[in-house]
Design a protein around this motif. Structure first.
Motif, PDB file in Angstrom:
ATOM      1  N   CYS A  28       0.841  -1.199   0.000  1.00 39.58           N
ATOM      2  CA  CYS A  28       0.000   0.000   0.000  1.00 39.58           C
ATOM      3  C   CYS A  28       0.879   1.252   0.000  1.00 39.58           C
ATOM      4  O   CYS A  28       1.837   1.355   0.766  1.00 39.58           O
ATOM      5  N   ASP A  29       0.492   2.212  -0.845  1.00 38.59           N
ATOM      6  CA  ASP A  29       1.281   3.432  -0.944  1.00 38.59           C
ATOM      7  C   ASP A  29       0.608   4.634  -0.292  1.00 38.59           C
ATOM      8  O   ASP A  29       1.123   5.746  -0.334  1.00 38.59           O
ATOM      9  N   SER A  30      -0.547   4.395   0.339  1.00 38.10           N
ATOM     10  CA  SER A  30      -1.237   5.469   1.049  1.00 38.10           C
ATOM     11  C   SER A  30      -1.972   4.891   2.247  1.00 38.10           C
ATOM     12  O   SER A  30      -2.237   3.688   2.312  1.00 38.10           O
ATOM     13  N   ALA A  31      -2.306   5.770   3.163  1.00 33.70           N
ATOM     14  CA  ALA A  31      -3.077   5.333   4.329  1.00 33.70           C
ATOM     15  C   ALA A  31      -4.460   4.864   3.890  1.00 33.70           C
ATOM     16  O   ALA A  31      -4.996   3.904   4.436  1.00 33.70           O
ATOM     17  N   THR A  32      -5.020   5.516   2.887  1.00 29.73           N
ATOM     18  CA  THR A  32      -6.334   5.117   2.384  1.00 29.73           C
ATOM     19  C   THR A  32      -6.321   3.668   1.912  1.00 29.73           C
ATOM     20  O   THR A  32      -7.181   2.875   2.307  1.00 29.73           O
ATOM     21  N   SER A  33      -5.354   3.315   1.085  1.00 29.90           N
ATOM     22  CA  SER A  33      -5.319   1.946   0.563  1.00 29.90           C
ATOM     23  C   SER A  33      -5.025   0.933   1.664  1.00 29.90           C
ATOM     24  O   SER A  33      -5.573  -0.168   1.664  1.00 29.90           O
ATOM     25  N   LEU A  34      -4.201   1.301   2.642  1.00 31.29           N
ATOM     26  CA  LEU A  34      -3.907   0.385   3.743  1.00 31.29           C
ATOM     27  C   LEU A  34      -5.131   0.181   4.632  1.00 31.29           C
ATOM     28  O   LEU A  34      -5.421  -0.946   5.050  1.00 31.29           O
TER      29      LEU A  34
END
Length: 186
Positions: A28-34
């Motif tokens: 994941c490259d963002s907090a949203t995706s994580l």
């Protein structure tokens, strides 16, 4: 001596899916995706373990439990499933609260027009409220995050801070999955 049974195909698939999703957390490259991937993992774990909280009778399973767990059933959402498990005394208040925080954060990220970064203050607040980090062996992560967050933010420190946030978010998810399983299965 009783020979152990080989794992059932659905158990192997569940393990593979969970391992794949945990790998997705790493990528994941963002907090949203994580947060989205974490929510999917938590929901999957709850659905998998939910039948264990009911009476273990074939008739009950077929006519009551299976319809409740169908895609259009009332127990399909993380919120409802975790409330039921908490109400039945199968998960602790801390685990229930952490599931609720992940669910709330997921709903928050879905409503945002922009992707949340690991450095976003909302992500910091989310981590600060995780009960599985505020006690025990993992509480030092909060201290480390606080030290980096409130230090002079040059680009090196910012990168370290965001990397630590990502690591701690993954750890929160993994610890929560472990707590859910341990509490339900005893």
């Amino acid at each position: 001596m009783v020979a152990s049974q080989p794992p059932q195909l659905h158990e192997v698939i569940d393990i593979l899916l969970q391992d794949e999703l945990l790998d997705v957390l790493e990528q994941c490259d963002s907090a949203t995706s994580l947060i989205e991937a974490s929510n999917k993992l938590i929901n999957q774990k709850l659905k998998k373990l939910l039948p264990n909280v009911f009476v273990q009778d074939a008739l009950v399973m077929e006519y009551a439990v299976v319809p409740l767990l169908k895609e259009d059933g009332p127990l399909v959402t993380t919120d409802v499933a975790s409330k039921l498990m908490f109400a039945m005394g199968k998960i602790s208040l801390e685990t229930y609260a952490d599931i609720g925080l992940f669910d709330q954060m997921y709903e928050y990220t879905r409503k945002q027009s922009q992707v949340l970064t690991f450095g976003d203050d909302m992500v910091y607040d989310f981590i600060s409220n995780q009960s599985n980090l505020s006690k025990g062996k993992d509480s030092f992560y909060l201290d480390s995050i606080n030290q980096l967050k409130f230090s002079s933010f040059d680009s090196f420190t910012q990168t370290r801070y965001e990397s630590l946030i990502k690591t701690v978010l993954k750890l929160c998810c993994e610890n929560l999955l472990e707590s859910i399983e341990k509490e339900i299965l005893g």
